[in-house]
Design an enzyme around this catalytic site. Sequence first.
Site, PDB file in Angstrom:
ATOM      1  N   ARG A   1       9.692 -19.356 -35.136  1.00 16.65           N
ATOM      2  CA  ARG A   1       9.400 -18.068 -34.492  1.00 16.65           C
ATOM      3  C   ARG A   1       8.002 -17.570 -34.876  1.00 16.65           C
ATOM      4  O   ARG A   1       7.391 -16.812 -34.148  1.00 16.65           O
ATOM      5  CB  ARG A   1      10.474 -17.024 -34.827  1.00 16.65           C
TER       6      ARG A   1
ATOM      7  N   TYR B   1       1.263  -6.419 -10.945  1.00 18.02           N
ATOM      8  CA  TYR B   1       2.477  -7.229 -10.911  1.00 18.02           C
ATOM      9  C   TYR B   1       3.667  -6.276 -11.121  1.00 18.02           C
ATOM     10  O   TYR B   1       3.627  -5.411 -12.005  1.00 18.02           O
ATOM     11  CB  TYR B   1       2.396  -8.271 -12.025  1.00 18.02           C
TER      12      TYR B   1
ATOM     13  N   ASP C   1      -5.151  -8.841 -17.035  1.00 16.93           N
ATOM     14  CA  ASP C   1      -4.209  -9.889 -16.631  1.00 16.93           C
ATOM     15  C   ASP C   1      -4.945 -10.728 -15.588  1.00 16.93           C
ATOM     16  O   ASP C   1      -5.190 -10.280 -14.473  1.00 16.93           O
ATOM     17  CB  ASP C   1      -2.937  -9.250 -16.053  1.00 16.93           C
TER      18      ASP C   1
ATOM     19  N   LYS D   1       2.227 -19.884 -14.119  1.00 16.90           N
ATOM     20  CA  LYS D   1       1.579 -20.059 -12.814  1.00 16.90           C
ATOM     21  C   LYS D   1       0.552 -21.201 -12.888  1.00 16.90           C
ATOM     22  O   LYS D   1       0.917 -22.303 -13.225  1.00 16.90           O
ATOM     23  CB  LYS D   1       0.974 -18.725 -12.376  1.00 16.90           C
TER      24      LYS D   1
HETATM   25  C1  LIG Z   1       4.071 -13.905 -12.826  1.00 17.18           C
HETATM   26  C2  LIG Z   1       3.140 -12.863 -13.315  1.00 17.18           C
HETATM   27  C3  LIG Z   1       3.402 -12.173 -14.506  1.00 17.18           C
HETATM   28  C4  LIG Z   1       4.648 -12.399 -15.325  1.00 17.18           C
HETATM   29  O1  LIG Z   1       4.716 -13.704 -15.786  1.00 17.18           O
HETATM   30  P1  LIG Z   1       6.127 -14.424 -16.171  1.00 17.18           P
HETATM   31  O2  LIG Z   1       5.667 -15.725 -16.725  1.00 17.18           O
HETATM   32  O3  LIG Z   1       6.908 -14.514 -14.901  1.00 17.18           O
HETATM   33  O4  LIG Z   1       6.776 -13.527 -17.159  1.00 17.18           O
HETATM   34  C5  LIG Z   1       2.476 -11.232 -14.935  1.00 17.18           C
HETATM   35  N1  LIG Z   1       1.367 -10.978 -14.214  1.00 17.18           N
HETATM   36  C6  LIG Z   1       1.090 -11.611 -13.053  1.00 17.18           C
HETATM   37  C7  LIG Z   1      -0.143 -11.273 -12.308  1.00 17.18           C
HETATM   38  C8  LIG Z   1       1.972 -12.579 -12.566  1.00 17.18           C
HETATM   39  O5  LIG Z   1       1.702 -13.213 -11.418  1.00 17.18           O
END
Ligand SMILES: *Cc1c(COP(=O)(O)O)cnc(C)c1O
Length: 388
Positions: free
Chosen positions: A55, A108, A178, A203
Amino acid sequence: MTEYQPDTTAIRAGRVYNDTALAPVLWASSTFVAGGVEEAHRYATDITMPKFYGRHSNPTVADFQHAIAELEGAEASRAFSSGMGAVSAVILGLCSSGDHIVAQSQLYSHTQLLFQAVCPRFGIDVTFVDGTDPDAWEAAVIPGKTALCFAETPANPKLALVDLERFGAIKGPMTVVDGTFAPPIAQRPLEYGVDLVIHSATKGIAGHNDAILGVVSGSEELLAWIRGFAILHGAVASPFDALNGLRGLRTLGVRLRQQTETATHLAQALEAHPAIEQVFYPGLPSHPQYELAQRQLDLDCGLISFDLAGGRDAGRQLVDRVELAQLATSLGGPETLLTHPASTTHVGLLPKELEAAGISEGTVRMSCGLEHADDLETDLRQALDSIG
Ligand SMILES: *Cc1c(COP(=O)(O)O)cnc(C)c1O
């Protein structure tokens, strides 16, 4: 040490715990045997040590973190079990009751929910601004109270951009981006003075629709705080997903270049089709922030969104009638995916609420994959031509 281009770094970085293996190594063990009390003490007190307890850290996860830090030009990175794990650890790890956050209004959906539903429970106030307006960010900062400014660029769903040069220059609060829609080979927010960059590595970074993974990068000082909280928060990246992150990084450059080429081709074709009202793609001169996109994105990446002239019905028909592109939530992988927010993720919203979220009834978001662009164009055309 030779400075490599990011494409090369993505292939070679993150092999500290590899020994002589060429490919990244999976360390599945949840704990590690110490060579004596001195070593155990060192491991227990230095949470960056990757061979203490899973962890806290893990060698495969540590190597994924090394690779991301090198690509971002960051002192340090911390991986999480999802993008939301990273987002929530940054917010809850760095903000306290009485603090104020400035965030952009088009985010998001779950990041937005964290700001709207969770932050108030902990006495953290959030002001939402139009992220495309650099003056709005600065105007919303309350000196001595605003702890953090949170941007997403390019942003869901219309690929609006935040001017990173202006955003990174905001004085006082920490600045967080982000950057999920533009992985590090395409965009590096830290170079603009931004303090932290977050990715849902689920992604484009892992890039094969087979991992859930998040990562945050920045200075050693900020990452020390985030790491300390992350161990208690517990959203720890699985070694297997980190391995898939390292696997994805080795083809990140070619994938992003191909997706950019395909998306540019399809965006132009869509723009010329009579069933389409408007196309949003940073690489098209018609994008409202085209010049900014050219300045801060090295690659425009694979996401396109478009508004169908026929509204909600046309959106439903299109996503039903494509045969190669598939209807699924996520982005950045080899498979081309479509989403129609008005009939799926945002189905409960009224037209005016959709508009506030930057979504029209006929908005479709497409994540271009790695199929041949001609096949995708043929597929989209047959579906668009059939819309009544
Ligand atoms: C998918 C996404 C998230 C969240 O990511 P997870 O891996 O699904 O928790 C946050 N910000 C953006 C812009 C995203 O496309």
